[in-house]
Design a protein around this motif. Sequence first.
Motif, PDB file in Angstrom:
ATOM      1  N   ILE A   4       0.840  -1.202   0.000  1.00 32.92           N
ATOM      2  CA  ILE A   4       0.000   0.000   0.000  1.00 32.92           C
ATOM      3  C   ILE A   4       0.873   1.249   0.000  1.00 32.92           C
ATOM      4  O   ILE A   4       0.632   2.207  -0.746  1.00 32.92           O
ATOM      5  N   ARG A   5       1.925   1.242   0.801  1.00 31.84           N
ATOM      6  CA  ARG A   5       2.814   2.399   0.850  1.00 31.84           C
ATOM      7  C   ARG A   5       3.515   2.611  -0.495  1.00 31.84           C
ATOM      8  O   ARG A   5       3.716   3.753  -0.920  1.00 31.84           O
ATOM      9  N   GLU A   6       3.881   1.516  -1.165  1.00 31.50           N
ATOM     10  CA  GLU A   6       4.523   1.637  -2.470  1.00 31.50           C
ATOM     11  C   GLU A   6       3.573   2.253  -3.496  1.00 31.50           C
ATOM     12  O   GLU A   6       3.967   3.105  -4.291  1.00 31.50           O
ATOM     13  N   ILE A   7       2.304   1.823  -3.449  1.00 32.05           N
ATOM     14  CA  ILE A   7       1.310   2.366  -4.387  1.00 32.05           C
ATOM     15  C   ILE A   7       1.095   3.852  -4.124  1.00 32.05           C
ATOM     16  O   ILE A   7       1.077   4.672  -5.057  1.00 32.05           O
ATOM     17  N   LEU A   8       0.942   4.216  -2.857  1.00 29.64           N
ATOM     18  CA  LEU A   8       0.725   5.624  -2.517  1.00 29.64           C
ATOM     19  C   LEU A   8       1.960   6.459  -2.844  1.00 29.64           C
ATOM     20  O   LEU A   8       1.842   7.617  -3.262  1.00 29.64           O
ATOM     21  N   GLY A   9       3.151   5.869  -2.656  1.00 29.50           N
ATOM     22  CA  GLY A   9       4.368   6.592  -3.018  1.00 29.50           C
ATOM     23  C   GLY A   9       4.444   6.846  -4.515  1.00 29.50           C
ATOM     24  O   GLY A   9       4.865   7.932  -4.949  1.00 29.50           O
ATOM     25  N   ARG A  10       4.004   5.885  -5.307  1.00 29.21           N
ATOM     26  CA  ARG A  10       3.990   6.076  -6.752  1.00 29.21           C
ATOM     27  C   ARG A  10       2.997   7.160  -7.155  1.00 29.21           C
ATOM     28  O   ARG A  10       3.286   8.000  -8.021  1.00 29.21           O
ATOM     29  N   VAL A  11       1.823   7.154  -6.506  1.00 29.10           N
ATOM     30  CA  VAL A  11       0.825   8.194  -6.770  1.00 29.10           C
ATOM     31  C   VAL A  11       1.379   9.578  -6.405  1.00 29.10           C
ATOM     32  O   VAL A  11       1.170  10.555  -7.131  1.00 29.10           O
ATOM     33  N   SER A  12       2.117   9.653  -5.316  1.00 26.37           N
ATOM     34  CA  SER A  12       2.693  10.928  -4.879  1.00 26.37           C
ATOM     35  C   SER A  12       3.703  11.445  -5.891  1.00 26.37           C
ATOM     36  O   SER A  12       3.719  12.632  -6.223  1.00 26.37           O
ATOM     37  N   ARG A  13       4.560  10.559  -6.389  1.00 22.58           N
ATOM     38  CA  ARG A  13       5.564  10.978  -7.372  1.00 22.58           C
ATOM     39  C   ARG A  13       4.901  11.425  -8.675  1.00 22.58           C
ATOM     40  O   ARG A  13       5.303  12.423  -9.287  1.00 22.58           O
ATOM     41  N   ASP A  14       3.888  10.676  -9.099  1.00 25.71           N
ATOM     42  CA  ASP A  14       3.177  11.053 -10.326  1.00 25.71           C
ATOM     43  C   ASP A  14       2.481  12.398 -10.166  1.00 25.71           C
ATOM     44  O   ASP A  14       2.458  13.215 -11.103  1.00 25.71           O
TER      45      ASP A  14
ATOM     46  N   ALA B  31      -8.888  10.963  -6.021  1.00 24.00           N
ATOM     47  CA  ALA B  31      -9.251  10.302  -7.277  1.00 24.00           C
ATOM     48  C   ALA B  31      -8.109   9.418  -7.771  1.00 24.00           C
ATOM     49  O   ALA B  31      -8.319   8.266  -8.192  1.00 24.00           O
ATOM     50  N   ARG B  32      -6.882   9.945  -7.727  1.00 23.87           N
ATOM     51  CA  ARG B  32      -5.730   9.170  -8.205  1.00 23.87           C
ATOM     52  C   ARG B  32      -5.481   7.945  -7.331  1.00 23.87           C
ATOM     53  O   ARG B  32      -5.133   6.860  -7.840  1.00 23.87           O
ATOM     54  N   ILE B  33      -5.642   8.098  -6.015  1.00 20.35           N
ATOM     55  CA  ILE B  33      -5.421   6.959  -5.103  1.00 20.35           C
ATOM     56  C   ILE B  33      -6.465   5.875  -5.336  1.00 20.35           C
ATOM     57  O   ILE B  33      -6.150   4.681  -5.386  1.00 20.35           O
ATOM     58  N   ALA B  34      -7.733   6.265  -5.509  1.00 20.29           N
ATOM     59  CA  ALA B  34      -8.797   5.284  -5.746  1.00 20.29           C
ATOM     60  C   ALA B  34      -8.536   4.500  -7.022  1.00 20.29           C
ATOM     61  O   ALA B  34      -8.684   3.268  -7.065  1.00 20.29           O
ATOM     62  N   VAL B  35      -8.132   5.206  -8.095  1.00 19.82           N
ATOM     63  CA  VAL B  35      -7.842   4.534  -9.366  1.00 19.82           C
ATOM     64  C   VAL B  35      -6.654   3.594  -9.222  1.00 19.82           C
ATOM     65  O   VAL B  35      -6.675   2.444  -9.712  1.00 19.82           O
ATOM     66  N   ALA B  36      -5.591   4.040  -8.544  1.00 23.86           N
ATOM     67  CA  ALA B  36      -4.388   3.219  -8.395  1.00 23.86           C
ATOM     68  C   ALA B  36      -4.663   1.961  -7.578  1.00 23.86           C
ATOM     69  O   ALA B  36      -4.193   0.868  -7.928  1.00 23.86           O
ATOM     70  N   LEU B  37      -5.424   2.081  -6.508  1.00 25.89           N
ATOM     71  CA  LEU B  37      -5.713   0.920  -5.667  1.00 25.89           C
ATOM     72  C   LEU B  37      -6.600  -0.074  -6.396  1.00 25.89           C
ATOM     73  O   LEU B  37      -6.388  -1.291  -6.312  1.00 25.89           O
ATOM     74  N   ARG B  38      -7.591   0.415  -7.109  1.00 29.70           N
ATOM     75  CA  ARG B  38      -8.465  -0.499  -7.853  1.00 29.70           C
ATOM     76  C   ARG B  38      -7.711  -1.190  -8.979  1.00 29.70           C
ATOM     77  O   ARG B  38      -7.995  -2.349  -9.311  1.00 29.70           O
ATOM     78  N   ALA B  39      -6.747  -0.485  -9.585  1.00 30.80           N
ATOM     79  CA  ALA B  39      -5.945  -1.115 -10.631  1.00 30.80           C
ATOM     80  C   ALA B  39      -5.102  -2.257 -10.083  1.00 30.80           C
ATOM     81  O   ALA B  39      -4.767  -3.202 -10.812  1.00 30.80           O
TER      82      ALA B  39
END
Length: 295
Positions: free
Chosen positions: A210-220, A270-278
């Motif tokens: 989860i932290r890796e996904i959120l970190g990727r969203v943050s960088r993007d 919005a970006r976090i919801a899309v990333a987690l569902r993906a």
Amino acid sequence: MTDTLTVAPLTDITTWARSSGLEIVLFISGAILLARLTRVVGSTIIGRIDAKAVDSGGLVRSEAAKHGHVVAQVSTWAVIVLLYCTAAILSVARLGIPVTGLVAPAAVVAVALGLGAQRIVQDILAGIFIIAERQYGFGDAVRIAALGSEEGVSGTVERVTLRITRLRNVNGEVVIVPNGQIVQVTNQSRDWARAVVDVPVPSTSDVVRIREILGRVSRDASDDETLGPLLLDPPSVLGVESIEVDTLHVRIVARTLPGKQFKVGRELRARIAVALRAEGITVPTGLDTEAAGAS
């Protein structure tokens, strides 16, 4: 004899109308014209301040521009009041009423007004301190806690005078708050702000993933052409904020330009919801954003 008695009053009125009466008309007309000129000059100054703030290319107004807008509004109001008061005093003098003789009655009236209009005096004094201390300015997003209001009112500052502050909330409603009734002000668009997003995920989720996904969203988000300029630094993943029976809340924080925390928070959600569902992770209901201003 009869003709003299009949004509004399008419002659006196005509003479008075040509002298003092004409002066009174000139005083009143001059005050009205000067008041209109003052409004035009004030609007021009405010327009230049706003145009300069837009032409500067900044995404938000500077504190100097917001304060200058308020000072121009208050100065215009004060000059207009002074013009009308001066015209009234001069007109009274031309009516033959001695102004010095009105000092004693005026003192009595002032005491009576002071006792009966304490709130007005309190509003004006509070307005002076609000402007002098730059507590907020035109365009600021604020939350005002007033007497008689438990939750307070939130909105964007549209106008500040010595007596009232006018806000417009998210529903488009205009809220007018007397300055003397304000007990606390939370300025959400001063210097910088913070968007706080608590992400609820199932308690069985891999926290490291989860932290890796959120970190990727943050960088993007930091590299995004639209969202990046609103961020003062890349969003930070703080980790697990709270644990419930079947949900973990992972917090992500972003420091933003003043007043932009709401837009950044919505975009991050919005970006976090899309990333987690993906990634096949179901996001429970309750993905919410807190926005806190800081000065």
